[in-house]
Design an enzyme around this catalytic site. Structure first.
Site, PDB file in Angstrom:
ATOM      1  N   ASP A   1       0.879  -1.166   0.000  1.00  0.00           N
ATOM      2  CA  ASP A   1       0.000   0.000   0.000  1.00  0.00           C
ATOM      3  C   ASP A   1       0.918   1.219   0.000  1.00  0.00           C
ATOM      4  OD1 ASP A   1      -2.339   1.567   0.195  1.00  0.00           O
ATOM      5  OD2 ASP A   1      -2.119   1.674   2.369  1.00  0.00           O
TER       6      ASP A   1
ATOM      7  N   GLU B   1      -1.219  -1.276  -4.780  1.00  0.00           N
ATOM      8  CA  GLU B   1      -2.455  -0.516  -4.985  1.00  0.00           C
ATOM      9  C   GLU B   1      -2.275   0.442  -6.154  1.00  0.00           C
ATOM     10  OE1 GLU B   1      -5.217   1.011  -1.800  1.00  0.00           O
ATOM     11  OE2 GLU B   1      -4.293   2.889  -2.449  1.00  0.00           O
TER      12      GLU B   1
ATOM     13  N   ASP C   1      -2.626   1.210   7.035  1.00  0.00           N
ATOM     14  CA  ASP C   1      -1.812   0.954   5.831  1.00  0.00           C
ATOM     15  C   ASP C   1      -1.347  -0.501   5.793  1.00  0.00           C
ATOM     16  OD1 ASP C   1      -1.206   4.019   5.056  1.00  0.00           O
ATOM     17  OD2 ASP C   1      -0.988   3.734   7.221  1.00  0.00           O
TER      18      ASP C   1
END
Length: 195
Positions: free
Chosen positions: A7, A68, A141
């Site tokens: 992430d 991501e 996160d």
């Protein structure tokens, strides 16, 4: 299949690794974040993120990396930092020859919770349940990185098999996709298009 999810972020880059296959229980390998001070020089922050990701890749030894996909936000400064951290993650994995998949936030949410609009709490709860953890991974996160890895285990395997089947159908039996495209030259990449 062992997948490392990333992430991306400049201040906190979430990292998580899981192992499993579609339809079978998943196992947590590792979860955490790479942090960089907001007042550090941009170059130093990117180097720190690279070093952290490289260390994780050495320890985790994933079969694939899921990152991501960066999407437009109202805050241009935030999206630029996220995109820079994302590029570092893709570079680290690609340098090792690892397959890299990009998943959108809504795709990950839909895979994990069944809803593309799930909030952070719902995502964290489902990640905790799916990995049979005693507590929700923190910060968010880290939980998001695990969600990316889980999404790729569930969806990535099917996507890879589909891509292999399509390539096999185009090349015929006994011919690899690489051999097919070498034989076709540049035309192999534009089949079915008109000029």
């Amino acid at each position: 299949m062992r997948v490392m999810g990333i992430d991306p972020g400049l201040t906190r880059c979430g990292l998580g690794a899981v192992e499993g296959r579609p339809g079978a229980p998943l196992s947590l390998i590792k979860v955490g974040v790479v942090r960089t001070p907001a007042d550090d020089d941009l170059g130093a922050r990117l180097v720190a993120i690279e070093a952290g990701i490289e260390q994780w890749l050495d320890e985790v030894k994933p079969d694939a990396v899921a990152v991501e996909r960066v999407f437009a936000q109202h805050n241009l400064r935030t999206v630029m930092g996220t995109a820079q951290a994302s590029a570092v993650a893709i570079l680290c994995a690609s340098r090792r020859g690892l397959p890299v998949a990009l998943h959108t936030p809504s795709e990950v949410k839909a895979a994990i919770t069944g809803s593309g609009t799930a909030d952070k709490q719902q995502m964290g709860t489902m990640v905790t349940r799916l990995l049979r953890l005693d507590a929700m991974p923190k910060p968010a996160d880290a939980a998001d990185a695990l969600a990316l890895a889980i999404c790729h285990v569930w969806r990535g395997g099917a996507q890879n098999r589909l891509a292999e089947a399509v390539a096999k159908a185009k090349t015929g039996p006994g011919t690899t996709p690489a051999a097919y495209f070498r034989g076709q030259g540049r035309a192999g990449y534009s089949r079915g298009t008109t000029k």
